[in-house]
Design a protein around this motif. Structure first.
Motif, PDB file in Angstrom:
ATOM      1  N   VAL A  12       0.680  -1.235   0.121  1.00  0.00           N
ATOM      2  CA  VAL A  12       0.043   0.104   0.061  1.00  0.00           C
ATOM      3  C   VAL A  12       0.879   1.227   0.016  1.00  0.00           C
ATOM      4  O   VAL A  12       1.988   1.227   0.878  1.00  0.00           O
ATOM      5  N   CYS A  13       0.714   2.056  -0.915  1.00  0.00           N
ATOM      6  CA  CYS A  13       1.244   3.316  -0.979  1.00  0.00           C
ATOM      7  C   CYS A  13       1.290   4.014   0.166  1.00  0.00           C
ATOM      8  O   CYS A  13       0.193   4.439   0.749  1.00  0.00           O
ATOM      9  N   LYS A  14       2.529   4.580   0.672  1.00  0.00           N
ATOM     10  CA  LYS A  14       2.530   5.285   2.005  1.00  0.00           C
ATOM     11  C   LYS A  14       2.073   6.727   2.001  1.00  0.00           C
ATOM     12  O   LYS A  14       1.771   7.556   2.759  1.00  0.00           O
ATOM     13  N   CYS A  15       2.073   7.183   0.432  1.00  0.00           N
ATOM     14  CA  CYS A  15       1.663   8.497   0.260  1.00  0.00           C
ATOM     15  C   CYS A  15       0.328   8.628   0.031  1.00  0.00           C
ATOM     16  O   CYS A  15      -0.562   9.273   0.886  1.00  0.00           O
ATOM     17  N   CYS A  16      -0.301   8.004  -1.007  1.00  0.00           N
ATOM     18  CA  CYS A  16      -1.723   8.079  -1.263  1.00  0.00           C
ATOM     19  C   CYS A  16      -2.600   6.960  -0.895  1.00  0.00           C
ATOM     20  O   CYS A  16      -3.778   6.981  -0.822  1.00  0.00           O
ATOM     21  N   GLY A  17      -1.967   5.738  -0.215  1.00  0.00           N
ATOM     22  CA  GLY A  17      -2.923   4.930   0.363  1.00  0.00           C
ATOM     23  C   GLY A  17      -3.416   3.841  -0.829  1.00  0.00           C
ATOM     24  O   GLY A  17      -4.039   3.049  -0.458  1.00  0.00           O
TER      25      GLY A  17
ATOM     26  N   ALA B 144       5.948  10.416  -8.430  1.00  0.00           N
ATOM     27  CA  ALA B 144       5.110  11.546  -7.924  1.00  0.00           C
ATOM     28  C   ALA B 144       4.861  11.451  -6.349  1.00  0.00           C
ATOM     29  O   ALA B 144       5.084  12.357  -5.631  1.00  0.00           O
ATOM     30  N   CYS B 145       4.181  10.230  -5.880  1.00  0.00           N
ATOM     31  CA  CYS B 145       4.023   9.996  -4.544  1.00  0.00           C
ATOM     32  C   CYS B 145       5.388  10.068  -3.893  1.00  0.00           C
ATOM     33  O   CYS B 145       5.388  10.546  -2.862  1.00  0.00           O
ATOM     34  N   ARG B 146       6.426   9.531  -4.382  1.00  0.00           N
ATOM     35  CA  ARG B 146       7.723   9.475  -3.633  1.00  0.00           C
ATOM     36  C   ARG B 146       8.107  10.744  -3.490  1.00  0.00           C
ATOM     37  O   ARG B 146       8.674  11.319  -2.485  1.00  0.00           O
TER      38      ARG B 146
HETATM   39 ZN   LIG Z   1       0.782   6.685  -4.071  1.00  0.00          ZN
END
Ligand SMILES: [Zn+2]
Ligand SMILES: [Zn+2]
Length: 124
Positions: free
Chosen positions: A81-86, A102-104
Motif C-alpha cells: 500500500v502506497c505510503k503517500c496516497c494509500g 510522484a508519490c515518492r
Molecule cells: Zn501513491
C-alpha cells in the motif's frame, strides 16, 4: 550396506541390476529405481526410497537452491500500500514504499518540511 556413498561409487552395478530387474532376472527386496537427479539432471540408480539426488553431498544443495528459486518465482506478487496516497500497488523493488515517482517525491518533500518544522520546534 546400501548407502548414499556406496551407490554413488557403484552406479554401474546398480544399473546392471536395474536392467536385470526389468527383464525379471533379478527380484530384490528393495527394488532399484531409476531417477533423474534434481540437482544435475543426470540419471541415477538407487535403492533408497527417499532419494532425489545422485549424490546428496554434491547435488543436494543445488537441488535445494533450485527449489527455493522456483518457489520464489511461483510466489504471487506482493501487494504494497502506497505510503503517500494509500493505493495498493505491486512494488518493483521489495523495499518500495510508494506507488509512483510522484508519490515518492511528494512524500519526500513532506518529509523535508516536517523535518525543518521539527527542527524549529526543537529550537524553541
Ligand atoms: Zn501513491
Ligand atoms: Zn546430481
Amino acid at each position: 550396506m546400501w548407502n548414499c556413498d556406496w551407490e554413488h561409487q557403484n552406479q554401474d552395478i546398480l544399473k546392471r541390476n536395474y536392467e536385470r530387474q526389468i527383464r525379471g532376472e533379478y527380484k530384490p527386496v528393495t527394488p532399484i529405481r531409476r531417477i533423474i537427479c534434481e540437482g544435475c539432471g543426470r540419471v541415477f540408480y538407487t535403492r533408497i526410497w527417499s532419494k532425489k539426488y545422485c549424490y546428496y553431498k554434491k547435488c543436494g544443495n543445488i537441488g535445494y537452491r533450485k527449489q527455493l528459486q522456483q518457489r520464489r518465482l511461483m510466489a504471487p506478487p506482493r501487494i504494497q500500500v502506497c505510503k503517500c496516497c494509500g493505493r495498493p500497488f505491486i512494488p518493483k523493488r521489495s523495499d518500495a514504499l510508494y506507488c509512483s515517482n510522484a508519490c515518492r517525491q511528494r512524500a519526500y518533500r513532506q518529509n523535508v518540511t516536517d523535518k525543518s518544522s521539527g527542527q524549529g520546534d526543537h529550537l524553541i
